[in-house]
Design an enzyme around this catalytic site. Structure first.
Site, PDB file in Angstrom:
ATOM      1  N   ARG A   1      37.394  31.663  41.891  1.00 39.79           N
ATOM      2  CA  ARG A   1      36.171  30.853  41.915  1.00 39.79           C
ATOM      3  C   ARG A   1      36.289  29.657  40.991  1.00 39.79           C
ATOM      4  NH1 ARG A   1      32.846  36.089  40.071  1.00 39.79           N
ATOM      5  NH2 ARG A   1      34.600  37.025  41.177  1.00 39.79           N
TER       6      ARG A   1
ATOM      7  N   LYS B   1      46.030  42.216  35.008  1.00 38.20           N
ATOM      8  CA  LYS B   1      45.843  43.278  35.990  1.00 38.20           C
ATOM      9  C   LYS B   1      46.708  44.485  35.635  1.00 38.20           C
ATOM     10  CE  LYS B   1      44.875  40.417  40.051  1.00 38.20           C
ATOM     11  NZ  LYS B   1      43.527  40.943  40.333  1.00 38.20           N
TER      12      LYS B   1
HETATM   13  N1  BES Z   1      42.824  37.800  43.839  1.00 36.21           N
HETATM   14  C1  BES Z   1      41.913  38.693  43.259  1.00 36.21           C
HETATM   15  C2  BES Z   1      41.116  39.477  44.300  1.00 36.21           C
HETATM   16  C3  BES Z   1      41.859  40.581  45.005  1.00 36.21           C
HETATM   17  C4  BES Z   1      42.191  41.750  44.353  1.00 36.21           C
HETATM   18  C5  BES Z   1      42.137  40.457  46.340  1.00 36.21           C
HETATM   19  C6  BES Z   1      42.838  42.765  45.033  1.00 36.21           C
HETATM   20  C7  BES Z   1      42.764  41.488  47.027  1.00 36.21           C
HETATM   21  C8  BES Z   1      43.129  42.637  46.366  1.00 36.21           C
HETATM   22  C9  BES Z   1      40.907  37.955  42.399  1.00 36.21           C
HETATM   23  O1  BES Z   1      41.391  36.851  41.731  1.00 36.21           O
HETATM   24  C10 BES Z   1      40.439  38.912  41.367  1.00 36.21           C
HETATM   25  O2  BES Z   1      41.222  39.335  40.582  1.00 36.21           O
HETATM   26  N2  BES Z   1      39.151  39.226  41.387  1.00 36.21           N
HETATM   27  C11 BES Z   1      38.594  40.157  40.481  1.00 36.21           C
HETATM   28  C12 BES Z   1      37.240  39.641  40.070  1.00 36.21           C
HETATM   29  C13 BES Z   1      36.604  40.426  38.959  1.00 36.21           C
HETATM   30  C14 BES Z   1      37.363  40.220  37.682  1.00 36.21           C
HETATM   31  C15 BES Z   1      35.181  39.972  38.815  1.00 36.21           C
HETATM   32  C16 BES Z   1      38.489  41.503  41.169  1.00 36.21           C
HETATM   33  O3  BES Z   1      38.141  41.537  42.356  1.00 36.21           O
HETATM   34  O4  BES Z   1      38.760  42.509  40.536  1.00 36.21           O
HETATM   35 MN    MN Z   2      42.275  37.369  39.884  1.00 29.46          MN
END
Ligand code: BES
Ligand code: MN
Ligand code: ZN
Length: 492
Positions: A350, A276
């Site tokens: 997931r 991230k």
């Molecule tokens: N935990 C995150 C989702 C999230 C991000 C929740 C920011 C709240 C605030 C999750 O694991 C994630 O990183 N999801 C990705 C999925 C994508 C790579 C398809 C996302 O939402 O960017």
């Molecule tokens: Mn994630």
């Protein structure tokens, strides 16, 4: 803080502070009118002087009023009488707590008497307990100087004599929900170096001890035996040991099929090799809020000892980049046998949930509800006011929406049409773990649905609702009120 239900004349209550409402334009609520009569129109005088005009959320504190036994009187503005409904009622309660001086140790609340369209007496009473406890919540920070204790110790909630029995039950539920909310907030707020999978396992064991749940906390070897290749894939990049937590509350009829709650327990989500960006990455300590809400709901469930069978399943680990971590393009084999091409290691939620959903099959559930801070896309779609609900059974989605509405922990039903499924196609495995930019929250739900074919299932994406960012950064405890209310409704 101790709550109790009472009925009686407001002017006779020997309390540090009475809380009563005044409508916009100066019309008095019935408790305020009674106090006005007992005090030779002391309240009318304040209204006439223009110091309390009844604007929603405004307040005036008056001391030592002749004819009234209480030490103080807090007048709170209710806004326009014809606009008074749920949102206004909740705002009035919150403002009342905020306006109480720190010297008040016991307060008498005359707000449940207000007719708020859409709210029953039970809901009004439960919300008083929930909002008072929410508004006085102290973050379990790790500052060396502990905050001063909240002086407010006793809160009497006044209702009509005919409503006392109903109000007492509602109060019990409101307090139980507030306890669950507090646990969920506390767990969410703890940093990732304290709230580890091991720590969550210990919390589950403590709950089991306190309330008589059956508990199992499994380690990597046991998880390997179960064949959870997808969950193991996420965990393999971290030195922090993974856990699979299973809690069971068995207080329903022996043959009643249980409700299973599954909570995403990523105790820190760096994104893994698909790292991230740095901004606000600290907030990814909240990526275990699904797990926290399952534990919180079990706390409420235990407090109420609901006559129901329920199972909580929590797959928990960190998502870290390392020499052992999953790489984009790696293919894992889930417990269901389906293979997954991990195109983005940041879509890890997931990957841990799918194996927990397969594990849920062994309980022959009446319904499975998973709860997860799953997608940033959900935050874009719904913001912070509603959790997203997906389900393979409209009736189950409806049940959750209804529970959320009555607990004022709202959710919104999202589509999960088959047309979205092809976004998950992979050239090399049964499916990919991402579905591209369009409809990101929906395709995450579609992914999970492939592991939830054998039972009625719903998915709550709580990415926008589980915590607040910015100045007031902190866990919200949501969706514990929704989930607990859902279980209360199922138990009755
Ligand atoms: N935990 C995150 C989702 C999230 C991000 C929740 C920011 C709240 C605030 C999750 O694991 C994630 O990183 N999801 C990705 C999925 C994508 C790579 C398809 C996302 O939402 O960017
Ligand atoms: Mn994630
Ligand atoms: Zn995540």
């Amino acid at each position: 803080m101790e709550f109790s239900i009472k009925s009686g004349n407001p002017e006779k209550q020997r309390s540090d502070c009475l809380i009563v409402g005044v409508f916009d334009g100066g019309a008095l609520s019935s408790a305020a009118a009674a106090l006005d009569d007992a005090s030779s129109q002391a309240i009318s005088a304040v209204v006439k002087a223009g110091d309390m005009r009844g604007q929603l959320g405004s307040s005036v504190l008056i001391h030592h009023v002749d004819g009234i036994s209480a030490k103080r009187l807090l007048l709170v503005g209710l806004g326009k009488a014809n606009e008074f409904s749920t949102a206004q009622y909740l705002k009035v309660i919150r403002k009342s707590v905020d306006a109480l001086p720190a010297t008040v140790k016991n307060a008498s609340v005359f707000l449940a008497e207000l007719a708020a369209s859409g709210l029953s007496v039970s809901q009004k009473v439960a919300q008083i307990a929930e909002v008072f406890l929410d508004a006085t919540y102290q973050v379990n920070s790790l500052k060396s100087k502990k905050p001063d204790a909240i002086p407010l110790k006793k809160v009497q909630v006044f209702v009509d004599p005919a409503e006392v029995k109903e109000a007492k039950d509602a109060l019990k539920q409101g307090e139980a929900i507030a306890e669950g909310v507090k646990l969920a907030k506390d767990l969410g707020n703890l940093p990732g170096n304290v709230c580890t999978p091991t720590y969550l396992g210990k919390q589950a064991k403590q709950l089991a001890k306190d309330y008589g749940f059956k508990v199992e906390v499994m380690n990597r070897t046991q998880i390997e035996k179960l064949g959870m290749g997808s969950f193991l894939g996420v965990a393999q990049g971290s030195d922090e040991p993974m856990r699979l937590i299973v809690l069971q509350h068995k207080n329903g009829k022996k043959d009643d099929k249980p409700v299973v709650l599954v909570g995403k327990g990523i105790t820190f989500d760096t994104g893994g090799i698909s790292l991230k960006g740095g901004a606000e990455m600290d907030e990814m300590k909240y990526d275990m809020c699904g797990a926290a809400s399952v534990l919180g709901t079990f706390k409420s469930l235990g407090e109420l000892n609901l006559p129901i069978n329920a199972v909580g399943i929590i797959p928990t680990c960190d998502n870290m980049p390392s020499g052992k971590a999953l790489k984009p393009g790696d293919i894992v084999t889930s417990m269901s046998g389906q293979t997954i091409e991990v195109l983005n290691t940041d879509a890890e939620g997931r990957l841990v949930l799918c194996d927990a959903l397969t594990y849920a099959e062994r309980f022959k559930p009446s319904a499975v509800v998973d709860v997860a801070t799953l997608t940033g896309a959900c935050v874009i779609a719904l913001g912070q006011h509603a959790s997203a609900v997906y389900s393979n059974q409209d009736a189950l989605a409806e049940e959750l929406l209804t529970a959320g509405k009555s607990a004022h922990d709202r959710a919104w039903h999202m589509p999960m049409w088959d047309e979205y499924q092809p976004q998950l196609d992979s050239n090399f495995a049964d499916m990919a773990n991402i579905g591209g930019r369009p409809a990101g929250s929906i395709t995450a739900a579609c992914f999970l649905s492939r592991f939830a074919k054998k039972y009625d299932w719903a998915h709550l994406d709580i990415a926008g609702t589980a915590w607040k960012s910015g100045k007031q950064k902190g866990g919200t405890g949501r969706p514990v009120p929704l989930l607990t209310t859902f279980l209360i409704n199922r138990a009755s």
